[in-house]
Write an enzyme that holds these catalytic residues in place. Structure first.
Site, mmCIF file in Angstrom:
data_model
loop_
_atom_site.group_PDB
_atom_site.id
_atom_site.type_symbol
_atom_site.label_atom_id
_atom_site.label_comp_id
_atom_site.label_asym_id
_atom_site.label_seq_id
_atom_site.Cartn_x
_atom_site.Cartn_y
_atom_site.Cartn_z
ATOM 1 C CE LYS A 21 -5.258 -2.070 1.443
ATOM 2 N NZ LYS A 21 -3.975 -2.763 1.382
ATOM 3 C CB THR A 64 -0.928 0.015 1.211
ATOM 4 O OG1 THR A 64 -1.724 -1.179 1.197
ATOM 5 C CG2 THR A 64 -1.861 1.224 1.159
ATOM 6 C CE LYS A 77 1.899 2.482 4.877
ATOM 7 N NZ LYS A 77 1.432 1.532 3.816
#
Length: 296
Positions: free
Chosen positions: A174, A99, A243
């Site tokens: 995502k 990711t 994050k």
């Protein structure tokens, strides 16, 4: 994919170990690299080769799959001095499952294509047990012809492939998915903290949440753990959630003028990260909890 196919797998965190194991299950020759060799021991015992570097792992590979923490790690393992792209053969399939930020996904794909590789982004959804069973959902950004070439190397990871568009599109979805999850978990933490401070019966609160309209998989998963303050066996850390949410916010703010809920969630997870970065993301409730109103 022929059983003799050679796959390089880079990054053996909670998800990566199970994913790499799937290529062994499929009969592939597998070369591994991870910063800590200890995480590779079980896979080595099953026949994988532990490489000296990402470049060593990628040499001669038909496909290279990475599952690392963030943009910085992705850049290092692909494009660094000993990165996979330095030795990958032309035509190899480069699959970034990490990711990462949207801009990184675009820049990385361009750099890999310039070196003659077939590059796609394929972040995944699912927990570590799903990774080990080959039941992940793959969120793909790729040109259709490139996806066709990559399918044999995606199949061991999961049968559900959602092709959102060109490179970067899988990463966009995502980031949306993980941002929405962060918002739900942060909202749950605040709701439960309010209930605790107000002196409600928390067993009844949990029962009501689970059977009510606000129940989502994230809420059902985290609510009992938050109330019990049981954060053992974390599947996703506060640092990783922060994050992902920060990457998603950067993308969102490039597209829309204001994102107040997303911004507040990133800030909340920034505090959770400062409190316990490597602990379960549900520990965010400890950041928002305060003494009961009766004790104020």
């Amino acid at each position: 994919m022929a059983q003799a196919a050679h796959v390089a797998f880079i990054g053996l965190g909670r998800m990566g170990q199970g994913m790499a194991g799937r290529y062994l299950d499929a009969g592939c020759s597998v070369a591994l690299w991870n910063r800590s060799k200890a995480k590779a021991e079980q896979l080595i015992a099953r026949g994988a080769r532990f490489a000296a570097s990402p470049a060593d792992a990628a040499e001669g590979a038909d496909a290279i799959v990475t599952m690392v923490a963030d943009d910085e790690a992705s850049t290092a393992v692909w494009l660094g001095e000993h990165g996979a792209a330095t030795t990958a053969k032309p035509g190899a399939i480069a699959i970034e499952c990490s990711t990462v930020s949207y801009q990184h996904a675009l820049d990385l794909a361009a750099a890999l294509r310039a070196r003659g590789l077939v590059a796609i982004d394929s972040p995944v959804t699912g927990l570590p047990d799903a990774a080990a069973r080959g039941k992940l959902t793959l969120l793909v950004g790729a040109e259709p012809a490139d996806l066709d070439l990559a399918r044999p190397y995606l199949a061991p990871l999961g049968s559900t492939i959602r092709h959102f568009g060109p490179v970067g599109a899988g990463t966009v979805y995502k980031l949306i998915n993980n941002l929405m999850g962060a918002i739900q978990i942060a909202g749950l933490a605040e709701g439960l903290a309010i209930a605790e401070q107000a002196g409600l019966d928390m067993n009844l609160v949990l029962e009501s949440i689970a059977s009510g309209v606000t129940a989502s998989p994230q809420v059902i998963k985290h609510a009992p753990r938050m109330v019990a303050r049981d954060f053992a066996n974390p599947t996703f850390t506060a640092a990783l959630r922060h994050k992902d949410a920060a990457y998603a916010l950067a993308l969102a703010e490039s597209l829309l003028p204001e994102m107040p809920v997303s911004r507040a969630t990133v800030d909340a997870y920034g505090k959770a990260k400062a409190h316990a970065p490597d602990d379960d993301e549900g520990r965010i409730i400890e950041v928002v909890s305060r003494p009961k109103l009766s004790e104020a």
